[in-house]
Structures are given as structure tokens and as C-alpha cells.
Design an enzyme around this catalytic site. Structure first.
Site, mmCIF file in Angstrom:
data_model
loop_
_atom_site.group_PDB
_atom_site.id
_atom_site.type_symbol
_atom_site.label_atom_id
_atom_site.label_comp_id
_atom_site.label_asym_id
_atom_site.label_seq_id
_atom_site.Cartn_x
_atom_site.Cartn_y
_atom_site.Cartn_z
ATOM 1 C CE LYS A 1 -3.753 -1.546 2.909
ATOM 2 N NZ LYS A 1 -4.724 -1.723 1.637
ATOM 3 N NE ARG B 1 -11.139 -9.744 -1.758
ATOM 4 C CZ ARG B 1 -11.395 -8.866 -2.602
ATOM 5 N NH1 ARG B 1 -11.870 -9.157 -4.206
ATOM 6 N NH2 ARG B 1 -10.983 -7.526 -2.407
HETATM 7 N N1 BES Z 1 -8.154 -3.818 4.769
HETATM 8 C C1 BES Z 1 -8.164 -3.093 3.057
HETATM 9 C C2 BES Z 1 -9.900 -2.327 2.898
HETATM 10 C C3 BES Z 1 -9.816 -1.111 3.905
HETATM 11 C C4 BES Z 1 -9.388 0.072 3.280
HETATM 12 C C5 BES Z 1 -10.544 -1.242 5.395
HETATM 13 C C6 BES Z 1 -9.753 1.526 3.790
HETATM 14 C C7 BES Z 1 -10.575 0.099 5.428
HETATM 15 C C8 BES Z 1 -9.901 0.966 5.060
HETATM 16 C C9 BES Z 1 -8.442 -4.867 2.091
HETATM 17 O O1 BES Z 1 -7.207 -5.507 2.901
HETATM 18 C C10 BES Z 1 -8.092 -4.168 1.256
HETATM 19 O O2 BES Z 1 -6.684 -3.589 1.089
HETATM 20 N N2 BES Z 1 -8.679 -4.265 0.372
HETATM 21 C C11 BES Z 1 -7.892 -3.940 -1.252
HETATM 22 C C12 BES Z 1 -9.326 -4.792 -2.320
HETATM 23 C C13 BES Z 1 -8.659 -4.283 -3.622
HETATM 24 C C14 BES Z 1 -6.660 -5.095 -3.270
HETATM 25 C C15 BES Z 1 -8.850 -5.186 -4.752
HETATM 26 C C16 BES Z 1 -9.026 -2.274 -1.752
HETATM 27 O O3 BES Z 1 -9.884 -1.744 -1.179
HETATM 28 O O4 BES Z 1 -7.860 -1.278 -2.381
HETATM 29 ZN ZN ZN Z 2 -5.268 -5.394 1.913
#
Ligand code: BES
Ligand code: ZN
Ligand code: ZN
Length: 496
Positions: free
Chosen positions: A273, A347
């Protein structure tokens, strides 16, 4: 801090400050205070331009009465829902806090009593009191506002309603304590809330005979076939833990499994990230914390339903051992997953836990909570959770529980036409959609592959798990979202 009840009336109730809610007809509504006080009040109101407009407040010092000061708080008379009521109560409690008074009496607005059953009203007042006075300042050497806190809230009622109020006040306090338990866990930094910390916390809840907790280590997880969790965890120095909490009262007919995503920190893994998105990723175990918050209160609430809580706690880190984009994992139910983005890790872990719930627990219902997608926040904003389901009548119960607790959620469709998005050319599934559209839906469709047709609800709580800015009900940080709705849901499902 405590909450109590009194059938005494203002100004006879002994307190430092009494909160009186008023509507547009405030001049008539305050007549119960007697001529002497109302004429004084009208004069002060004129001087201070108090006209009973929403959120206006006016205070009045009293002399020679057990009630030392009055705080009139003007509200929108029409309470639309519990969420709205809680916000109003929280704002008022904040105003009272600013008055630096220790012993506060609160007279519920008469229209609330007409609209809501006494127990529901008292529950909301008590819960809001403990939620809005919550602080997490153990890491601050100097607290920014060292004002004395409210020590006691005295809720005023009538003898006829006393017993219903008592029940509501007690329940509201328990629900808030469960929520604050979750908030504390989420607010701690990820260096504290490691997978083993979550496991220890869960084990500490097993003191009571009604709640049993087992923690499985990595090797036992491997034997079960939890390859997806192990895959996510393999980049981290902290070994993963599988936590199972079980509450079983005598003679129950229904069983529900509660599942919470428990990523103790989400860096994204090799699909790293950006720094700004990582700042708050200690909250990626907020759903697991909510499950623990629920279990911290089951022995006290004793709902008549068997409840299993399942958490796979692990950390998503990049390293020489981490999952690669392109790796293929086989989940506990045998399905294979092409991992194209290691940041879609929630997931993956849920695939194993959902499979475990279906194959080993065989419950009547499954509900999972997860800070799953940024896409859900894009769709519904920061305050509202996304709800997905394969069973409208179970979802109806979840919505009812959420409404009753003032927790906001909105149903999004499990649109079958998007299933194509998560089909892989070399495995059964891919862990991200082929396009970036409908990310919350494709994530939910992915989870559905592991629920085996059992009545199931998935709540994407990425938005409401955390507040960037403080609100009256919530200091900035963790909200404990989900604890109250889950506790209420257990109540609705009792022996169904
Ligand atoms: N933990 C994150 C989702 C999240 C984002 C929670 C902001 C709280 C605040 C999750 O694991 C994630 O990173 N999801 C990705 C999925 C994508 C790679 C398909 C996302 O939402 O960007
Ligand atoms: Zn994530
Ligand atoms: Zn995550």
C-alpha cells in the site's frame, strides 16, 4: 462513572446540572418547573436570544434548590431513528461535559417517551452515555483537556416506568462496555495487538464456564487445510492464530457463527500500500475485535442461542517469504485461488474461516464482519456498512438489529452477472476482479463461494470501523462498530 435512576423531579433532584430537552414550544414545555423558575428562565432566554432552535442551549443557575443548575437543550422534536436519538443525546452529554459538572440529571424528552418503549429509550440513553464519554488517552503524557469527567448520570423517570428503565439502563451499559472493549483493542497500535495478543485476549474471556476458547497454532491450522491464512501470514514474523470462541447455554435450538476479519496490520504485502493508505491499517482487525467485544458480554447477557466466534489472526507483511502475486492457494474447502493482489488478503483468510464454519460447525446462520474493501467506502461513505446476503429473511433480522442500535448499514446486491470478474484462467477463482468496478460486490461474491448455501450475511465495515474526526458519540479512532448490532441480533434469533 456510573448511571442511576431517580423518580424525583427537577428542581428537587440533587445534582450539579439537570439536562432538560425542549422543542419549539419550549416555553410551554418548561411550565412543570413552576412560575418562579420559568419567569427567570424567560428573562435569561430573552437576554441570550434563546429561541429553541435546534442545538441551541441555555443554562440557568438555581439557588436554594437541590438541583443547582439547569441546561435547556433544544432539539428537533421528531426523532427519526435510534441513530438520530443517540446523536442528540451524545451532543447534549458533550455540552454537559463542557460545563464541568460531576453529577448530572437527564430528563428524557416527553415525545421520546411517547414514541419509544421505555426499555428502548433507557437503553439508548445509557449506551450513549458510556460511548460518548469513552477516551483512549493512555499514551498521552498530558491529556489535552484535563477537565473533571461526569461522575454520575441520573436518568429521571416515573415510578410506573422504573422497572423498564432499569432493564434498559443495564442493557445499554453492557452493550457500551462490549463496544468500548472492542474500541480499546482497535486503538492499540499493531505492535501490541499481534495475533498472539488477540489470542491471549480471547483466552482471557474464557474465565467464565459458559464461554470456552481454543487457540490453534500454525501447525494445526495447516492440518485443517487453512492454506490461505497461512499464505497471507507467511510474510510476517508473527505466527498466525486460529481463535475459536464458543458460548453454549443449556437447551438451545439455534446456532450462529460470528466471523471477524483479524488482520492485525495490513501493509498490502508485496502489493504494498502507499504510505498514506497504510497509516490506519492497524484497524484491519476491527471486526475480530467486535467479535471479542461480543464474547466479553455473553456470560452476562446469557442469550438463548449457541454462538461460535471464529477469528484467524495474522499480519499481512512483505518479505522474502511473502506471497507473490500469481501464487495459487487452496482453501480449506478445496477451491483454488489465484492471488493476483496480495492486498486483497482479507477475503483469502475469510475463505478458510467460512469453509471451516460450514464444514465443521454446521450452523443455522453465519455472519461475517470485515474491513474488506476501500470500494465499499467509495460506495457508501465512511459511516455506512455494506450488507450482502444470500438469504433475505436473515438479512432482515440483521437490518432490524442494526436499526435498533443506531448502527448504519445498506444492502448492496450479490449481482451474479459479476461472478465472471472473479473467475481465473488457471485456478477456480481470482482474488481480485478483472476490472476495478464494483469492488465491494466482487469481494462479497468471492466470499459467497465459501458459504455453501447456509443463510449468510456479510458486512463490509471498512468505513464505519474508524472515525478520522471525532463525533459526539466517538472520539477520533475506533468505533467498535458491530458489537451492538451483533448482541441485539443474538437476542432476535433466540430459539428461532
Ligand atoms: N484492509 C483493506 C480494506 C480497507 C481499506 C479497510 C480502507 C479500511 C480502510 C483490504 O485488505 C484491502 O486492501 N482491500 C483492497 C482490495 C483491492 C486490492 C481489490 C482495496 O480495497 O483497495
Ligand atoms: Zn489489504
Ligand atoms: Zn485488509
Amino acid at each position: 462513572m456510573k448511571i442511576s435512576l431517580s423518580t424525583k423531579q427537577i428542581p428537587q433532584v440533587a445534582c450539579d446540572l439537570a439536562i432538560i430537552f425542549v422543542g419549539e414550544n419550549w416555553q410551554k414545555e418548561v411550565s412543570f418547573l413552576g412560575k418562579e423558575i420559568t419567569s427567570l428562565l424567560l428573562e435569561v432566554a430573552r437576554n441570550e436570544n434563546f429561541i429553541g432552535k435546534e442545538n441551541q442551549s441555555l443554562s440557568l443557575n438555581l439557588y436554594n434548590f437541590p438541583t443547582k443548575k439547569l441546561l435547556f437543550y433544544a432539539i428537533d422534536e421528531d426523532i427519526k431513528n435510534i441513530h438520530n436519538l443517540q446523536e442528540t443525546l451524545a451532543k447534549t452529554i458533550k455540552t454537559a461535559e463542557k460545563n464541568s459538572r460531576k453529577k448530572i440529571a437527564l430528563l428524557p424528552y416527553f415525545k421520546w417517551s411517547q414514541k419509544l418503549p421505555s426499555e428502548v429509550l433507557a437503553h439508548a440513553i445509557s449506551k450513549t452515555f458510556f460511548l460518548s464519554t469513552y477516551r483512549f488517552n493512555k499514551y498521552q503524557s498530558k491529556t489535552p483537556l484535563p477537565k473533571p469527567k461526569i461522575e454520575e448520570l441520573i436518568v429521571l423517570t416515573t415510578p410506573a416506568k422504573l422497572s423498564a428503565f432499569e432493564t434498559g439502563i443495564n442493557l445499554g451499559k453492557i452493550y457500551a462496555e462490549g463496544t468500548n472493549f472492542a474500541r480499546n483493542l482497535v486503538n492499540e497500535p499493531a505492535s501490541i495487538t499481534t495475533p498472539s495478543h488477540l489470542a491471549k485476549t480471547a483466552l482471557s474471556l474464557a474465565e467464565n464456564k459458559l464461554v470456552k476458547v481454543t487457540v490453534l497454532e500454525k501447525e494445526e491450522m495447516a492440518k485443517l487445510g487453512m492454506n490461505c491464512v497461512l499464505g497471507v501470514a507467511q510474510g510476517s514474523d508473527h505466527p498466525p492464530k486460529f481463535i475459536r470462541l464458543a458460548y453454549k447455554p443449556p437447551s438451545v435450538r439455534t446456532k450462529i457463527v460470528l466471523i471477524g476479519k483479524g488482520i492485525t496490520f495490513d501493509t498490502g504485502g508485496l502489493s504494498l500500500k502507499p504510505s498514506a493508505s497504510m497509516e490506519t491499517m492497524k484497524i484491519d482487525m476491527a471486526a475480530a475485535a467486535a467479535i471479542l467485544g461480543v464474547f466479553s458480554k455473553l456470560a452476562q447477557l446469557k442469550p438463548k442461542i449457541e454462538v461460535i466466534g471464529l477469528i484467524t489472526a495474522c499480519e499481512n507483511m512483505p518479505s522474502g517469504k511473502a506471497l507473490h502475486p500469481g501464487d495459487i492457494l487452496q482453501a480449506l474447502n478445496g477451491k483454488t485461488i489465484e492471488v493476483l493482489n496480495t492486498d486483497a488478503e482479507g477475503r483469502l483468510t475469510l475463505a478458510d474461516v467460512l469453509s471451516y464454519a460450514v464444514l465443521k460447525e454446521k450452523p443455522a446462520y453465519i455472519i461475517d464482519l470485515a474491513t474488506l474493501t476501500g470500494a465499499c467506502m467509495k460506495a457508501l461513505g465512511r459511516d455506512i456498512a455494506g450488507l450482502f446476503t444470500n438469504n433475505p429473511s436473515f438479512a432482515q433480522k440483521v437490518k432490524q438489529a442494526a436499526d435498533n442500535q443506531g448502527e448504519l448499514l445498506w444492502e448492496l446486491p450479490l449481482a451474479k452477472q459479476y461472478q465472471e470478474e472473479i473467475k481465473s484462467s488457471i485456478a477456480d477463482l481470482r482474488n481480485i476482479g478483472k476490472t476495478s468496478y464494483a469492488g465491494a460486490i466482487t469481494a462479497a461474491l468471492f466470499l459467497e463461494e465459501f458459504v455453501g448455501g447456509i443463510p449468510w450475511v456479510h458486512l463490509d465495515i471498512a468505513g464505519p470501523a474508524y472515525k478520522e474526526k471525532e463525533t459526539a458519540l466517538n472520539p477520533a479512532g475506533a468505533t467498535g462498530f458491530g458489537v451492538c448490532l451483533l448482541l441485539h441480533l443474538l437476542n432476535l434469533l433466540e430459539n428461532k
